[in-house]
Design an enzyme around this catalytic site. Structure first.
Site, PDB file in Angstrom:
ATOM      1  N   ASN A  17       0.665  -1.269  -0.107  1.00 16.17           N
ATOM      2  CA  ASN A  17      -0.123   0.127  -0.092  1.00 16.17           C
ATOM      3  C   ASN A  17       0.870   1.177   0.016  1.00 16.17           C
ATOM      4  O   ASN A  17       0.457   2.130  -0.807  1.00 16.17           O
ATOM      5  CB  ASN A  17      -0.850  -0.044   1.205  1.00 16.17           C
ATOM      6  CG  ASN A  17      -2.250  -0.823   1.202  1.00 16.17           C
ATOM      7  OD1 ASN A  17      -2.348  -1.722  -0.064  1.00 16.17           O
ATOM      8  ND2 ASN A  17      -2.760  -1.145   2.253  1.00 16.17           N
ATOM      9  N   HIS A  21     -14.969   2.739 -15.774  1.00 12.62           N
ATOM     10  CA  HIS A  21     -14.835   2.209 -14.320  1.00 12.62           C
ATOM     11  C   HIS A  21     -16.106   1.309 -13.988  1.00 12.62           C
ATOM     12  O   HIS A  21     -15.936   0.668 -13.236  1.00 12.62           O
ATOM     13  CB  HIS A  21     -14.492   3.160 -13.339  1.00 12.62           C
ATOM     14  CG  HIS A  21     -13.923   2.539 -11.958  1.00 12.62           C
ATOM     15  ND1 HIS A  21     -14.768   2.549 -10.860  1.00 12.62           N
ATOM     16  CD2 HIS A  21     -12.797   1.792 -11.659  1.00 12.62           C
ATOM     17  CE1 HIS A  21     -14.118   1.890 -10.191  1.00 12.62           C
ATOM     18  NE2 HIS A  21     -13.034   1.551 -10.281  1.00 12.62           N
ATOM     19  N   HIS A  49     -15.434  -3.532  -0.271  1.00 12.32           N
ATOM     20  CA  HIS A  49     -15.185  -2.806  -1.651  1.00 12.32           C
ATOM     21  C   HIS A  49     -16.421  -2.264  -2.120  1.00 12.32           C
ATOM     22  O   HIS A  49     -16.324  -1.529  -3.330  1.00 12.32           O
ATOM     23  CB  HIS A  49     -14.358  -3.784  -2.743  1.00 12.32           C
ATOM     24  CG  HIS A  49     -13.750  -3.174  -3.939  1.00 12.32           C
ATOM     25  ND1 HIS A  49     -14.599  -3.533  -4.959  1.00 12.32           N
ATOM     26  CD2 HIS A  49     -12.841  -2.378  -4.036  1.00 12.32           C
ATOM     27  CE1 HIS A  49     -13.659  -2.866  -6.073  1.00 12.32           C
ATOM     28  NE2 HIS A  49     -12.784  -2.105  -5.540  1.00 12.32           N
ATOM     29  N   ARG A 104     -10.459  -4.539 -14.583  1.00  8.90           N
ATOM     30  CA  ARG A 104      -9.390  -5.443 -14.148  1.00  8.90           C
ATOM     31  C   ARG A 104      -9.808  -7.008 -14.177  1.00  8.90           C
ATOM     32  O   ARG A 104     -10.861  -7.085 -13.724  1.00  8.90           O
ATOM     33  CB  ARG A 104      -9.051  -5.168 -12.534  1.00  8.90           C
ATOM     34  CG  ARG A 104      -8.299  -3.860 -12.585  1.00  8.90           C
ATOM     35  CD  ARG A 104      -7.778  -3.683 -11.149  1.00  8.90           C
ATOM     36  NE  ARG A 104      -7.710  -2.250 -10.620  1.00  8.90           N
ATOM     37  CZ  ARG A 104      -6.709  -1.400 -10.994  1.00  8.90           C
ATOM     38  NH1 ARG A 104      -5.778  -1.866 -11.599  1.00  8.90           N
ATOM     39  NH2 ARG A 104      -6.613  -0.238 -10.353  1.00  8.90           N
TER      40      ARG A 104
END
Length: 759
Positions: free
Chosen positions: A104, A502, A659, A442
């Site tokens: 991170n 996205h 998420h 992704r």
């Protein structure tokens, strides 16, 4: 100088200190003992062309109402560190949290710090909404990052490493292993390590070598015994080799090899054999070091005739980005430090002196050990009850199920492979399916989703893939998938110039006896079967005609020209999400004034969008209850008298990465629930194509409201944010007993729901 034009007060920074009981660390973005001074500003929010936020018409809101986003991100990574320090967390998971902390922080420096330095260097950096000047932000980042990295090494050296040793997992230095073990590692060095090493000397004929970003290196000082002259050399640790090498005992048995393991850092083994690399020279000193570079991409799409080629060219430049951080062993000699700083162009505040070993990302290798007693309890995702086959040996007809009812999914508790993945695979194999359209942001290296799209195209179906090749750090993989899809006959597009795509959308068009019918998936997470096992996300499968019409219009926007599309069950960025959410917040203000029960809840990864935050502040000033469940960055100040007294902010970290993005409004029969891909950040709302979908079925609305109510109840372990910017870990009840983990509770709840459905 008037209050309206005065700069905001600068938040102080507290040094992280471990809790005596838990080893927790804590930093704060403002003074710990005072509510921040809140002064009115003569303006309302707007965004300038340069991307900064200006207040231009809100005299009722205070000037310093926003926490700093960069400091808030560091506080998020601090929470990861607290999990590594927590002895109630399974030991190998604690090691993994240390590795996650390193990864991170690497990305933070490569992107956020590098971007800030670039803006300062080009003169376009502006004061942040928190009131800090760019250089003040950099100074605070350096101070806090130094404190946290030192805390990480202390947790490793004083807590995790000794605990691993007690379990027979020893991370040792070269000097700590027996001669027989050194001999075996010597054989390994000669056979597998030595052939791939490339020592690079520095002298008039050999300039200082390029040091690639995030590579671990040895700086070696050599002495020529004949001339007495000193030489410098650099050796890069080959990324193809393990970070920690396993040492086998001479008398190892099956049992001891399973429950006992000894690991030595790769650089220790190489350092012990430097005489093989520099024969005839005396090895005087050696130190490990690591450089972090700017690895954010800049592609001017308007000027790029071929975006794919432009991005590939930029990827080759990424590895040559300027350094933004240098990590070195704490006992590095001053003259070596001077050499590295000079050659790399690193300033003193960019140097991090740390105890060896550096680069604790390698602890992921240790965390992968097959020791179930040191991991979280085993978890296997189950098929959603609405999709479960009547007979266990036969796969359910998903399209038939979705035709009858909407299906609300929550991963990883609901299996991704038997829901979203199976939906795409069945559509690809269905002879009645005419077309499949999907966004790909992704995905995994061996993606069954991509394979299904290829199968569909080869079967003659119309297949459209909107591939976002600018997905950060996945650019190269996405380029490869785009080309593979194109070669199979899939129509591949790269979205809208200037915007990242996205949103998480899939549309299946099927010919049925009564006409063409559309089946849809709208989600909060990527179409990635691997991350779907560890990311908490939500999605909906539906055949609702309104959603089908909305997705058709949106895909036409992405692949063609449809600039003025209107949507019925979707909110789409960059045109509608911020305004749509703010409008719904304002409706709750009106409701509060009428009935006194206004309610807003937001669950996101990050909350930094000033326009949305201001709307939440106004709602709170009107008495509306506001709940915020945020995983990472949060710029809102909750619980401030007169500003945000009714706002609560919680954060949850655990075995799964929270998420999902959820937006809730109202109470009783007038409730609204939305899920989708957008975080409340400028980039999501202004520079990306994002989509939120409204949940329609009452039972699903109940399910989403219940989830957020659990997260905000205080009955489960969490972190709570104060108005002064401090996060407090709440993991014990009033009686001192540990609070339960909400993710463990959800595992049990979904298992129970599945068993009930089977009965």
């Amino acid at each position: 100088m008037s209050d309206a034009s005065a700069p905001a007060p600068r938040p102080a920074v507290r040094t992280p200190r471990p809790s005596a009981a838990t080893g927790d660390v804590s930093i704060s973005s403002s003074a710990p003992d005072a509510t921040p001074e809140l002064r009115p500003r003569a303006a309302n929010g707007r965004f300038t062309r340069a991307g900064s936020y200006e207040d231009v018409a809100a005299p009722d809101l205070p000037v310093d109402r926003f926490l700093d986003r960069e400091i808030s991100w560091l506080q998020f990574n601090e929470r990861v560190l607290q999990l590594a320090a927590d002895e109630s967390v399974p030991l190998l998971e604690r090691a993994r949290f240390l590795a996650i902390f390193t990864s991170n922080l690497d990305e933070f420096f490569m992107v956020r710090v590098a971007g800030l330095k670039r803006r300062i260097a080009t003169g376009i950096a502006v004061r942040s909404p928190s009131g800090l000047e760019p250089r003040e932000v950099l100074e605070q980042i350096a101070r806090i990052a130094h404190d946290l990295t030192l805390m990480q090494t202390r947790i490793f050296d004083e807590s995790v490493r000794p605990a691993l040793a007690e379990e027979g997992i020893n991370i040792v230095r070269w000097s700590e292993i027996e001669q027989a073990e050194q001999d075996r590692l010597g054989e390994l060095f000669r056979d597998q390590i030595y052939p791939v090493l490339t020592p690079l000397a520095v002298d008039p004929a050999h300039p200082f070598p390029y040091i690639s970003g995030l590579s671990l290196n040895l700086a070696v000082i050599l002495i020529n015994p004949k001339t007495g002259k000193e030489h410098f050399a650099r050796i890069k640790m080959p990324p193809s080799l393990p970070r920690f090498l396993k040492v086998r005992r001479a008398q190892a048995s099956v049992t001891s090899d399973l429950f006992e393991a000894r690991f030595v850092p790769l650089e220790d083994v190489i350092a012990a054999h430097l005489h093989h690399l520099f024969p005839g020279m005396e090895v005087h000193e050696h130190y490990s070091f690591r450089v972090t570079r700017n690895e954010d991409l800049e592609v001017e799409e308007d000027d790029a005739e071929n975006l794919l080629a432009a991005l590939e060219k930029e990827l080759t430049r990424r590895r040559f980005g300027p350094p933004v951080r240098l990590e070195v062993e704490e006992d590095l000699d001053d003259h070596v430090m001077e050499l590295l700083s000079r050659e790399l162009g690193i300033s003193a505040d960019e140097v991090y002196r740390l105890p060896a070993p550096l680069d604790l990302r390698g602890l992921n290798e240790i965390a992968d050990l097959d020791r179930t007693d040191l991991h979280f309890p085993p978890f296997v995702a189950r098929t959603n009850a609405d999709l479960a086959p009547a007979e266990s040996a036969k796969a359910a007809n998903l399209i038939g199920r979705i035709a009858r009812q909407d299906v609300l999914l929550q991963h990883p508790y609901d299996s991704f492979s038997t829901s979203v993945q199976a939906f795409i695979e069945q559509a690809a194999a269905d002879p009645h399916v005419l077309a499949i359209k999907q966004t790909l942001y992704r995905t995994s290296g061996d993606s069954p989703i991509v394979d299904a799209l290829i199968d569909a195209a080869e079967a003659g179906k119309q297949v459209l893939a909107v591939v976002e090749i600018k997905a950060r750090f996945d650019e190269q993989a996405n380029i490869e998938w785009a080309r593979k899809l194109e070669h199979a006959g899939v129509h591949v597009v790269y979205g809208i110039v200037g915007l990242k795509t996205h949103c998480k959308l899939a549309l299946v068009v099927r010919q049925e006896p009564d006409g063409v019918k559309r089946y849809c998936h709208v989600g909060t997470g990527n179409y990635n079967p691997k991350t779907a096992r560890i990311y908490e996300d939500m999605g909906i499968l539906t055949s609702d005609p309104e959603v089908g019409e909305d997705l058709t219009r949106l895909f036409n926007q992405l692949s063609g020209v449809a600039p003025r599309s209107k949507f019925k069950r979707l909110l789409v960025a960059p045109r509608h999400i911020r305004d749509g959410l703010v409008e719904r917040v304002e409706r709750q203000v009106e409701r509060q004034q009428r009935t006194g029960d206004g309610y807003v809840a937001v669950k996101v990864n990050s909350l930094v969008d000033e326009g949305t935050i201001d709307a939440l502040y106004r709602a709170s000033q009107a008495g509306v209850r506001v709940d915020v469940w945020v995983r990472g960055i949060c710029a809102i100040r909750p619980g401030v008298p007169g500003l945000s007294e009714t706002i609560r902010v919680h954060s949850v970290l655990g075995r799964f990465l929270e998420h999902s993005r959820i937006f809730l409004f109202g109470t009783g029969a007038d409730r609204e629930a939305w899920i989708g891909s957008a975080d409340l950040m400028h980039r999501n709302l202004d520079r990306r194509v994002e989509a939120l979908v409204r949940i329609k079925e009452p039972r699903h609305i109940d399910q989403v409201f219940d989830l957020v109510e659990r997260g905000m109840s205080g009955d489960y372990a969490h972190w709570s944010l104060d108005g002064d910017g401090r996060w407090t870990r709440v993991h014990q009840g009033a009686d001192g007993a540990p609070l339960p983990d909400i993710q463990a509770a959800l595992i049990a709840m979904h298992a129970k729901r599945r068993r009930k459905a089977r009965r």
